[in-house]
Design a protein around this motif. Structure first.
Motif, PDB file in Angstrom:
ATOM      1  N   ASN A  36      43.851  43.840  44.485  1.00  0.00           N
ATOM      2  CA  ASN A  36      44.044  45.233  44.873  1.00  0.00           C
ATOM      3  C   ASN A  36      43.945  45.345  46.394  1.00  0.00           C
ATOM      4  OD1 ASN A  36      44.011  47.995  45.298  1.00  0.00           O
ATOM      5  ND2 ASN A  36      42.755  48.423  43.503  1.00  0.00           N
ATOM      6  N   LEU A  37      45.074  45.543  47.041  1.00  0.00           N
ATOM      7  CA  LEU A  37      45.099  45.600  48.506  1.00  0.00           C
ATOM      8  C   LEU A  37      44.401  46.838  49.061  1.00  0.00           C
ATOM      9  CD1 LEU A  37      48.582  44.400  49.807  1.00  0.00           C
ATOM     10  CD2 LEU A  37      46.375  43.239  49.936  1.00  0.00           C
ATOM     11  N   LEU A  38      44.253  47.875  48.258  1.00  0.00           N
ATOM     12  CA  LEU A  38      43.579  49.066  48.744  1.00  0.00           C
ATOM     13  C   LEU A  38      42.064  48.867  48.800  1.00  0.00           C
ATOM     14  CD1 LEU A  38      45.630  51.768  46.827  1.00  0.00           C
ATOM     15  CD2 LEU A  38      45.830  51.155  49.225  1.00  0.00           C
ATOM     16  N   ASP A  39      41.572  47.882  48.071  1.00  0.00           N
ATOM     17  CA  ASP A  39      40.133  47.611  48.031  1.00  0.00           C
ATOM     18  C   ASP A  39      39.703  46.504  48.984  1.00  0.00           C
ATOM     19  OD1 ASP A  39      39.794  49.546  46.133  1.00  0.00           O
ATOM     20  OD2 ASP A  39      39.701  48.175  44.431  1.00  0.00           O
ATOM     21  N   ARG A  40      40.590  45.525  49.189  1.00  0.00           N
ATOM     22  CA  ARG A  40      40.204  44.394  50.026  1.00  0.00           C
ATOM     23  C   ARG A  40      41.435  43.781  50.689  1.00  0.00           C
ATOM     24  NH1 ARG A  40      39.038  39.395  45.852  1.00  0.00           N
ATOM     25  NH2 ARG A  40      40.450  40.052  44.183  1.00  0.00           N
ATOM     26  N   PRO A  41      41.288  43.345  51.916  1.00  0.00           N
ATOM     27  CA  PRO A  41      42.418  42.719  52.615  1.00  0.00           C
ATOM     28  C   PRO A  41      42.842  41.425  51.938  1.00  0.00           C
ATOM     29  CG  PRO A  41      40.647  43.310  54.141  1.00  0.00           C
ATOM     30  CD  PRO A  41      40.095  43.452  52.763  1.00  0.00           C
ATOM     31  N   LEU A  42      44.060  41.062  52.187  1.00  0.00           N
ATOM     32  CA  LEU A  42      44.592  39.814  51.656  1.00  0.00           C
ATOM     33  C   LEU A  42      43.873  38.621  52.289  1.00  0.00           C
ATOM     34  CD1 LEU A  42      47.060  39.134  49.760  1.00  0.00           C
ATOM     35  CD2 LEU A  42      48.320  38.654  51.864  1.00  0.00           C
ATOM     36  N   GLU A  43      43.568  37.643  51.486  1.00  0.00           N
ATOM     37  CA  GLU A  43      42.970  36.413  51.999  1.00  0.00           C
ATOM     38  C   GLU A  43      44.042  35.330  52.085  1.00  0.00           C
ATOM     39  OE1 GLU A  43      39.691  35.382  49.516  1.00  0.00           O
ATOM     40  OE2 GLU A  43      38.528  37.177  50.043  1.00  0.00           O
ATOM     41  N   GLN A  44      44.027  34.577  53.140  1.00  0.00           N
ATOM     42  CA  GLN A  44      45.047  33.556  53.347  1.00  0.00           C
ATOM     43  C   GLN A  44      45.020  32.482  52.268  1.00  0.00           C
ATOM     44  OE1 GLN A  44      47.576  33.615  55.767  1.00  0.00           O
ATOM     45  NE2 GLN A  44      46.764  35.698  55.811  1.00  0.00           N
ATOM     46  N   SER A  45      43.917  32.367  51.562  1.00  0.00           N
ATOM     47  CA  SER A  45      43.803  31.343  50.515  1.00  0.00           C
ATOM     48  C   SER A  45      44.779  31.568  49.369  1.00  0.00           C
ATOM     49  CB  SER A  45      42.375  31.298  49.969  1.00  0.00           C
ATOM     50  OG  SER A  45      42.035  32.536  49.351  1.00  0.00           O
ATOM     51  N   ILE A  46      45.248  32.817  49.203  1.00  0.00           N
ATOM     52  CA  ILE A  46      46.158  33.055  48.075  1.00  0.00           C
ATOM     53  C   ILE A  46      47.460  32.290  48.239  1.00  0.00           C
ATOM     54  CG2 ILE A  46      45.190  35.373  47.714  1.00  0.00           C
ATOM     55  CD1 ILE A  46      48.053  36.355  48.592  1.00  0.00           C
ATOM     56  N   PHE A  47      47.843  31.997  49.477  1.00  0.00           N
ATOM     57  CA  PHE A  47      49.101  31.287  49.688  1.00  0.00           C
ATOM     58  C   PHE A  47      49.018  29.835  49.236  1.00  0.00           C
ATOM     59  CE2 PHE A  47      49.172  34.653  53.036  1.00  0.00           C
ATOM     60  CZ  PHE A  47      50.185  35.408  52.455  1.00  0.00           C
ATOM     61  N   ASP A  48      47.809  29.332  49.095  1.00  0.00           N
ATOM     62  CA  ASP A  48      47.603  27.991  48.552  1.00  0.00           C
ATOM     63  C   ASP A  48      47.359  28.015  47.058  1.00  0.00           C
ATOM     64  OD1 ASP A  48      47.749  26.821  51.127  1.00  0.00           O
ATOM     65  OD2 ASP A  48      45.636  27.317  51.492  1.00  0.00           O
ATOM     66  N   ARG A  49      46.891  29.148  46.551  1.00  0.00           N
ATOM     67  CA  ARG A  49      46.467  29.237  45.147  1.00  0.00           C
ATOM     68  C   ARG A  49      47.579  29.667  44.194  1.00  0.00           C
ATOM     69  NH1 ARG A  49      41.869  33.355  46.159  1.00  0.00           N
ATOM     70  NH2 ARG A  49      42.000  33.620  43.889  1.00  0.00           N
ATOM     71  N   TYR A  50      48.625  30.336  44.710  1.00  0.00           N
ATOM     72  CA  TYR A  50      49.648  30.897  43.825  1.00  0.00           C
ATOM     73  C   TYR A  50      51.050  30.427  44.223  1.00  0.00           C
ATOM     74  CZ  TYR A  50      45.865  33.848  42.242  1.00  0.00           C
ATOM     75  OH  TYR A  50      44.662  34.293  41.739  1.00  0.00           O
ATOM     76  N   ASP A  51      51.871  30.251  43.198  1.00  0.00           N
ATOM     77  CA  ASP A  51      53.265  29.857  43.405  1.00  0.00           C
ATOM     78  C   ASP A  51      54.176  31.076  43.574  1.00  0.00           C
ATOM     79  OD1 ASP A  51      52.723  27.023  42.921  1.00  0.00           O
ATOM     80  OD2 ASP A  51      52.436  27.630  40.828  1.00  0.00           O
ATOM     81  N   GLY A  52      53.743  32.213  43.016  1.00  0.00           N
ATOM     82  CA  GLY A  52      54.553  33.424  43.079  1.00  0.00           C
ATOM     83  C   GLY A  52      53.681  34.663  43.145  1.00  0.00           C
TER      84      GLY A  52
END
Length: 240
Positions: A36-52
């Protein structure tokens, strides 16, 4: 199976929960992580954790006189996802409000001249759309659900127009090989859309005095837009 993240930008908890369920069902996955972007900023780790990544809709608009600090931060995070998809690091599908964020980021124009009311509508695939890995199976046209106050008359620089109609010329486009953006809602069934209407009854997407009539028309519609997300899941798997 490829890992896919649902990014939420809806402030209404009930609408956000329902949208999450809609995306999970349309993607055809047993579970779907949520950010939920309204609750917390995006973390750069998601780009390593998800394919889509799939980005849901929002009552936020790109065309506003003044954006809050929260909206500016949310849009900066969405632009980070878009850049990663353009660079080929992951696959992403932006829907509704977020297509405007991507369009503006790329130097395109978002305006209020081509709104669409809450309804089912037919969109035509372009020649590029009929050859696209996600859209080709729906050629020559798709029936989808839409409701928006802003949109674009032409795709932004560098984007390939995939679908259009007379009311809103930019219904879907692709940037590079892995970024997709739709003005319409690919995740919802007619019942989903009617359920969502309850949260936005007085927000200008339809005449509140015609709520029952609008709901009746939506429920009577036959749509095939949700097929797109199943193909997106397969596309992500192929790319990962």
């Amino acid at each position: 199976m490829a890992s896919i993240l649902y990014v939420c930008v809806r402030p209404e908890q009930g609408a956000a929960d329902a949208e999450h369920r809609s995306f999970r069902r349309a993607l055809g996955v047993p579970s779907l992580d949520r950010w939920n972007l309204l609750d917390r900023p995006l973390e750069q780790s998601i780009f390593d954790r998800y394919d889509g990544i799939v980005i849901g809709g929002s009552p936020l608009n790109v065309v506003v006189d003044e954006r809050s600090d929260l909206q500016k931060r949310v849009e900066a995070d969405l632009e980070s996802i878009a850049r990663s998809a353009i660079d080929g690091d992951l696959s992403a599908m932006f829907t509704c409000y977020s297509i405007g964020v991507v369009t503006r980021m790329l130097g395109g124009t978002v305006g209020t001249a081509v709104p669409e009311s809450t309804r089912a509508t037919s969109i035509r695939l372009t020649s590029a759309g009929t050859a696209d890995p996600l859209f080709a199976a729906s050629a020559p046209a798709m029936s989808v659900l839409t409701a928006h106050k802003e949109g674009s008359i032409e795709p932004p620089p560098g984007a390939v127009l995939l679908a259009t109609n007379d009311d809103c010329p930019v219904q879907a486009y692709r940037v590079g090989d892995r970024l997709y953006a739709t003005q319409f809602h690919p995740e919802v069934t007619p019942q989903d859309f009617v359920d969502r209407m309850a949260y936005y009854r007085t927000t200008g997407y339809f005449d509140p005095h015609e709520y029952d009539l609008t709901a009746e028309r939506v429920l009577a519609a036959s749509v095939n837009g949700t097929d797109l997300l199943g193909r997106f899941r397969e596309f992500v798997s192929d790319q990962s």
